[in-house]
Design an enzyme around this catalytic site. Structure first.
Site, mmCIF file in Angstrom:
data_model
loop_
_atom_site.group_PDB
_atom_site.id
_atom_site.type_symbol
_atom_site.label_atom_id
_atom_site.label_comp_id
_atom_site.label_asym_id
_atom_site.label_seq_id
_atom_site.Cartn_x
_atom_site.Cartn_y
_atom_site.Cartn_z
ATOM 1 N N ARG A 53 0.824 -1.219 0.000
ATOM 2 C CA ARG A 53 0.000 0.000 0.000
ATOM 3 C C ARG A 53 0.855 1.264 0.000
ATOM 4 O O ARG A 53 0.351 2.358 -0.199
ATOM 5 C CB ARG A 53 -0.968 -0.027 1.184
ATOM 6 C CG ARG A 53 -2.136 -0.972 0.943
ATOM 7 C CD ARG A 53 -2.997 -1.160 2.158
ATOM 8 N NE ARG A 53 -2.349 -1.998 3.166
ATOM 9 C CZ ARG A 53 -2.856 -2.274 4.352
ATOM 10 N NH1 ARG A 53 -4.024 -1.768 4.692
ATOM 11 N NH2 ARG A 53 -2.212 -3.048 5.204
ATOM 12 N N HIS A 80 -1.732 -5.211 -4.474
ATOM 13 C CA HIS A 80 -2.617 -4.076 -4.199
ATOM 14 C C HIS A 80 -2.782 -3.193 -5.438
ATOM 15 O O HIS A 80 -3.878 -2.708 -5.726
ATOM 16 C CB HIS A 80 -2.066 -3.289 -3.017
ATOM 17 C CG HIS A 80 -2.868 -2.072 -2.703
ATOM 18 N ND1 HIS A 80 -4.193 -2.137 -2.347
ATOM 19 C CD2 HIS A 80 -2.549 -0.760 -2.721
ATOM 20 C CE1 HIS A 80 -4.657 -0.915 -2.149
ATOM 21 N NE2 HIS A 80 -3.679 -0.068 -2.372
ATOM 22 N N LYS A 133 -16.424 6.125 -1.190
ATOM 23 C CA LYS A 133 -15.920 6.249 0.178
ATOM 24 C C LYS A 133 -15.011 7.465 0.298
ATOM 25 O O LYS A 133 -14.194 7.715 -0.578
ATOM 26 C CB LYS A 133 -15.153 4.961 0.512
ATOM 27 C CG LYS A 133 -14.422 4.949 1.816
ATOM 28 C CD LYS A 133 -13.538 3.705 1.942
ATOM 29 C CE LYS A 133 -12.238 3.839 1.148
ATOM 30 N NZ LYS A 133 -11.264 2.784 1.468
ATOM 31 N N ARG A 170 -12.116 9.010 2.907
ATOM 32 C CA ARG A 170 -11.329 8.709 4.099
ATOM 33 C C ARG A 170 -10.705 10.009 4.587
ATOM 34 O O ARG A 170 -9.861 10.574 3.906
ATOM 35 C CB ARG A 170 -10.247 7.678 3.754
ATOM 36 C CG ARG A 170 -9.619 6.998 4.943
ATOM 37 C CD ARG A 170 -8.398 6.201 4.501
ATOM 38 N NE ARG A 170 -8.710 4.940 3.846
ATOM 39 C CZ ARG A 170 -8.812 3.770 4.485
ATOM 40 N NH1 ARG A 170 -8.634 3.711 5.772
ATOM 41 N NH2 ARG A 170 -9.072 2.672 3.807
ATOM 42 N N ASP A 228 -7.911 -4.879 6.507
ATOM 43 C CA ASP A 228 -6.906 -4.607 7.536
ATOM 44 C C ASP A 228 -7.643 -4.326 8.851
ATOM 45 O O ASP A 228 -7.975 -5.240 9.590
ATOM 46 C CB ASP A 228 -6.036 -3.437 7.075
ATOM 47 C CG ASP A 228 -4.831 -3.221 7.972
ATOM 48 O OD1 ASP A 228 -4.810 -3.790 9.068
ATOM 49 O OD2 ASP A 228 -3.911 -2.480 7.587
ATOM 50 N N SER A 229 -7.986 -3.084 9.117
ATOM 51 C CA SER A 229 -8.753 -2.780 10.338
ATOM 52 C C SER A 229 -10.210 -3.227 10.208
ATOM 53 O O SER A 229 -10.908 -3.376 11.206
ATOM 54 C CB SER A 229 -8.716 -1.274 10.599
ATOM 55 O OG SER A 229 -9.463 -0.605 9.597
ATOM 56 N N GLY A 230 -10.657 -3.411 8.987
ATOM 57 C CA GLY A 230 -12.055 -3.805 8.748
ATOM 58 C C GLY A 230 -12.989 -2.617 8.579
ATOM 59 O O GLY A 230 -14.164 -2.795 8.263
#
Ligand code: R5P
Length: 311
Positions: A93, A127, A191, A193, A221-223
């Site tokens: 990433r 990725h 989305k 962020r 990752d964190s969900g």
């Protein structure tokens, strides 16, 4: 041909070796008292075509270092060709400069792997596809989509499916899965962020009402991305939301976030060794990509087509 493994995901390496009907190369990875890594290969590899399996997942720096040292050991043992099989490529990433005076760590990692002595690389769902270009050695990027599509057809094929990308960047991946699902319709979660590690769902592009939504992404990752997207889809009237994600990084509180989310089920692959918490969650199912990787290895060794695996 020989298959060697680091410690990062031994069950996957064993399953790949079993697919190829080969034993794993006898090697050991040990730690000195100060945590330095020491690799020793206990059999002759001179002149061999060696595939070393080591996803660079958590703890990413230890697993990366193990890979580099393993490749160095193989090179000094006169292996004819060394392929680094990295089912999950950590640091992927960090593939661009997000601001001034920042690194491009994915490129640095590619340089390290090449410099250690790898002749080829084999990855799964990088990725960003262009990371292949960070390597000046042949790099094959496999896709978990055929494995996922077969599972979706078997489990949800009788429902009114809608493939959903959780962000605008994932549309190509989602479209490719939709094609494999008899051209299922596509929706996109727009989305935003605000800060790294936080995600906020803004808007859904597409009519998801009454549909069995299949969210697809490369990494959980964190969900946050996924659980917010699942909630937004349910709020828009989706019949159900199931997620298919190649790499279950699942750091921090991700497993409990998924367990308590609107997701019906999270399906990940075994590119990363699942934690006990993930295996016991009841909402997370794991698909194996060992045959996919094993077949790609066989084709690389035979010098036959890898891309035709995805026709
Ligand atoms: C981002 O571009 C990736 O494709 C994933 O959507 C992201 O890494 C998931 O991260 P998290 O689970 O922390 O929201």
């Amino acid at each position: 041909m020989k298959i060697m493994s680091g410690n990062s995901n031994l069950p996957l390496a064993r399953a790949i070796a079993a697919y190829l009907e080969l034993p794993l190369t006898d090697a050991s990875v040990r730690r000195f008292a100060d945590e330095e890594i020491f690799v020793e290969i206990h059999e002759n590899v001179r002149g061999e075509d060696v595939f070393i399996v080591q996803p660079t997942s958590y703890p990413v720096n230890d697993n990366l270092m193990e890979l580099l040292i393993g490749v160095d050991a193989l090179r000094r043992a006169s292996a004819k060709r060394i392929t680094a099989v990295i089912p999950y490529f950590g640091y992927a990433r960090q593939d661009r400069k997000p601001g001034p005076r920042t690194p491009i760590s994915a490129k640095l990692v590619a340089n390290l792997i090449t410099e250690a002595g790898a002749d080829r690389v084999l990855c799964v769902d990088l990725h960003a596809g262009q990371i292949q270009g960070f390597f000046d050695i042949p790099t094959d990027n496999l896709f978990a989509a055929p494995v996922m599509a077969a599972d979706i057809q078997a489990r949800y094929g009788d429902q009114s499916l809608m493939v959903v990308s959780p962000d605008v960047g994932g549309v190509v991946r989602a479209r490719s899965l939709a094609k494999r699902l008899d051209n299922a319709p596509l929706a996109i979660v727009d989305k935003r962020r605000d800060r790294p590690g936080q995600s906020e769902v803004m808007n859904i592009i597409g009519e998801v009402k009454g549909r069995a939504c299949i969210l697809i992404d490369d990494i959980i990752d964190s969900g946050g991305t996924l659980c917010n997207a699942a909630q937004a889809l349910m709020d828009e009237g989706a019949a159900s939301v199931t997620a298919y994600i190649t790499h279950g990084v699942l750091s921090g509180a991700a497993v409990s976030r998924v367990t308590n989310s609107a997701l019906k089920e999270l399906v990940i692959t075994d590119s990363i060794l699942a934690t006990d918490a993930a295996r016991d969650s009841g909402k997370i199912r794991i698909l194996t990509i060992a045959p996919l990787i094993g077949e790609a290895i066989r084709r690389i060794a035979d010098e036959s087509s890898v891309s035709s695996l995805f026709d």
